[in-house]
Design a protein around this motif. Structure first.
Motif, PDB file in Angstrom:
ATOM      1  N   UNK A 110      45.172  31.253  33.052  1.00  0.00           N
ATOM      2  CA  UNK A 110      45.333  32.703  33.193  1.00  0.00           C
ATOM      3  C   UNK A 110      45.330  33.115  34.657  1.00  0.00           C
ATOM      4  N   UNK A 111      44.402  32.574  35.437  1.00  0.00           N
ATOM      5  CA  UNK A 111      44.303  32.960  36.853  1.00  0.00           C
ATOM      6  C   UNK A 111      45.585  32.608  37.598  1.00  0.00           C
ATOM      7  N   UNK A 112      46.127  31.425  37.361  1.00  0.00           N
ATOM      8  CA  UNK A 112      47.365  31.031  38.039  1.00  0.00           C
ATOM      9  C   UNK A 112      48.538  31.926  37.632  1.00  0.00           C
ATOM     10  N   UNK A 113      48.644  32.244  36.332  1.00  0.00           N
ATOM     11  CA  UNK A 113      49.728  33.124  35.878  1.00  0.00           C
ATOM     12  C   UNK A 113      49.555  34.543  36.422  1.00  0.00           C
ATOM     13  N   UNK A 114      48.327  35.018  36.467  1.00  0.00           N
ATOM     14  CA  UNK A 114      48.080  36.376  36.954  1.00  0.00           C
ATOM     15  C   UNK A 114      48.380  36.487  38.444  1.00  0.00           C
ATOM     16  N   UNK A 115      48.009  35.487  39.211  1.00  0.00           N
ATOM     17  CA  UNK A 115      48.325  35.509  40.640  1.00  0.00           C
ATOM     18  C   UNK A 115      49.827  35.489  40.875  1.00  0.00           C
ATOM     19  N   UNK A 117      51.995  36.697  38.797  1.00  0.00           N
ATOM     20  CA  UNK A 117      52.492  38.012  38.384  1.00  0.00           C
ATOM     21  C   UNK A 117      52.218  39.072  39.438  1.00  0.00           C
ATOM     22  N   UNK A 118      51.110  38.959  40.153  1.00  0.00           N
ATOM     23  CA  UNK A 118      50.798  39.933  41.198  1.00  0.00           C
ATOM     24  C   UNK A 118      51.706  39.794  42.411  1.00  0.00           C
ATOM     25  N   UNK A 119      52.188  38.597  42.673  1.00  0.00           N
ATOM     26  CA  UNK A 119      53.048  38.379  43.838  1.00  0.00           C
ATOM     27  C   UNK A 119      54.519  38.477  43.466  1.00  0.00           C
ATOM     28  N   UNK A 120      54.885  38.078  42.237  1.00  0.00           N
ATOM     29  CA  UNK A 120      56.281  38.135  41.766  1.00  0.00           C
ATOM     30  C   UNK A 120      56.331  38.849  40.410  1.00  0.00           C
ATOM     31  N   UNK A 121      56.222  40.186  40.400  1.00  0.00           N
ATOM     32  CA  UNK A 121      56.226  40.898  39.117  1.00  0.00           C
ATOM     33  C   UNK A 121      57.612  41.316  38.635  1.00  0.00           C
ATOM     34  N   UNK A 142      46.078  36.468  27.147  1.00  0.00           N
ATOM     35  CA  UNK A 142      47.142  37.426  27.436  1.00  0.00           C
ATOM     36  C   UNK A 142      47.135  37.713  28.929  1.00  0.00           C
ATOM     37  N   UNK A 143      48.238  37.430  29.594  1.00  0.00           N
ATOM     38  CA  UNK A 143      48.318  37.624  31.036  1.00  0.00           C
ATOM     39  C   UNK A 143      48.356  39.095  31.407  1.00  0.00           C
ATOM     40  N   UNK A 144      48.704  39.981  30.457  1.00  0.00           N
ATOM     41  CA  UNK A 144      48.758  41.414  30.736  1.00  0.00           C
ATOM     42  C   UNK A 144      47.394  42.088  30.662  1.00  0.00           C
ATOM     43  N   UNK A 145      46.405  41.425  30.136  1.00  0.00           N
ATOM     44  CA  UNK A 145      45.079  42.022  29.999  1.00  0.00           C
ATOM     45  C   UNK A 145      44.408  42.119  31.369  1.00  0.00           C
ATOM     46  N   UNK A 146      43.711  43.222  31.621  1.00  0.00           N
ATOM     47  CA  UNK A 146      43.002  43.337  32.905  1.00  0.00           C
ATOM     48  C   UNK A 146      41.752  42.464  32.926  1.00  0.00           C
TER      49      UNK A 146
END
Length: 305
Positions: A110-115, A117-121, A142-146
């Motif tokens: 999750x952390x890798x996918x979220x990072x 997503x934050x850099x390439x959304x 879920x990668x969309x969850x905060x």
């Protein structure tokens, strides 16, 4: 004459004067004994010690068997449990500890996918949070969850990178690093309070919580770290380029995330009311998204020279 018998008799006569001298040295002038024989003294204290232990054990058993002491112990334990329940209830009212576990339920994937997503959304399509029986699923599913793990680690890493930047410029001091960390924390709190006040004034019905706003406001630390590291490695032009990219990425991420949260209740309203409320909600979403690049630049520009 037997030689061995003669020799043994001679040894006995030789030892008898020594024994008499030893006995006479232990006797007093009046024939009384000067020193007591303490060869058996070790056994008597041990017996007394065991009797003391038995007496203490009987006293402890009598205290434990006392009904008044048992009643006092039960009353004290009940008071302790009631106090613990009261503290937990009041603490959960202001700091929902039970809900915080949800925001830290992350894993490495999750952390890798979220990072990313934050850099390439820009290529991400589905921004809706998944639910299971009216309850949002954990962030690791879920990668969309905060979440709060990335904002917390981002804040700590930002403070460390800021200290490194100050050290390379011979400006490092514990007081200055503390001022840097406290100012970043104060600006984060001001930002969250301003968004809460705006939601109250606009009367937006949304499922956003204070922790959600804290999570979305803390995602900007990822872009700030990227900009600072690029500036430290490649100079000020690299800082501006990388920070510009991260500012655009966090702007898009914030709009696409909060748009679903703030506009979720618009479908249940009338046409005229929905049009006016949609404009206010869109303006509020744009304001929150535009504030992220401003804070990113404000908190990093003085660290690169």
């Amino acid at each position: 004459m037997d030689y061995s018998a003669t020799q043994s008799g001679f040894r006995q006569r030789k030892l008898q004067p020594n024994m008499r001298l030893r006995n006479s040295s232990m006797d007093g002038p009046d024939g009384s004994q000067l020193f007591e024989d303490t060869s058996g003294a070790g056994a008597r204290p041990q017996a007394g010690y065991s009797r003391d232990q038995q007496a203490e054990g009987f006293a402890g058993q009598s205290i434990l068997s006392d009904p008044m002491s048992n009643l006092a112990m039960a009353y004290g334990s009940s008071l302790a449990s009631q106090g613990r329940e009261m503290v937990d209830k009041n603490l959960d009212r202001f700091i929902p500890i039970s809900k915080l576990k949800y925001y830290f339920a992350v894993d490495t994937v999750y952390v890798s996918k979220k990072l990313g997503l934050l850099v390439f959304p820009y290529m991400h399509q589905n921004w809706e949070v998944s639910y299971q029986q009216d309850t949002p699923v954990a962030p690791r599913f879920d990668v969309n969850a905060p979440d709060l793990y990335i904002p917390a680690m981002g804040f700590i890493t930002y403070v460390l990178v800021a200290g490194l930047a100050l050290g390379t410029q011979n400006r490092f001091s514990p007081e200055l690093l503390g001022v840097q960390a406290s100012s970043a924390l104060v600006w984060l709190i001001i930002e969250v309070l301003a968004v809460l006040l705006s939601l109250y004034l606009v009367t937006v019905n949304t499922d956003l919580t204070t922790i959600d706003l804290l999570a979305f406001s803390g995602y900007k630390y990822v872009g700030m770290i990227v900009g600072l590291v690029a500036g430290l490695l490649f100079g000020r032009p690299a800082y501006y380029l990388s920070l510009l990219w991260c500012c655009a990425a966090i702007f898009v991420f914030t709009i696409r995330t909060l748009r679903l949260k703030l506009l979720s209740e618009a479908a249940a309203e009338g046409k005229l009311v929905r049009g006016a409320r949609n404009q206010l909600r869109m303006y509020l979403t744009m304001s929150i998204a535009a504030a992220q690049p401003i804070f990113m630049y404000w908190l990093t520009y003085h660290l690169i020279r």
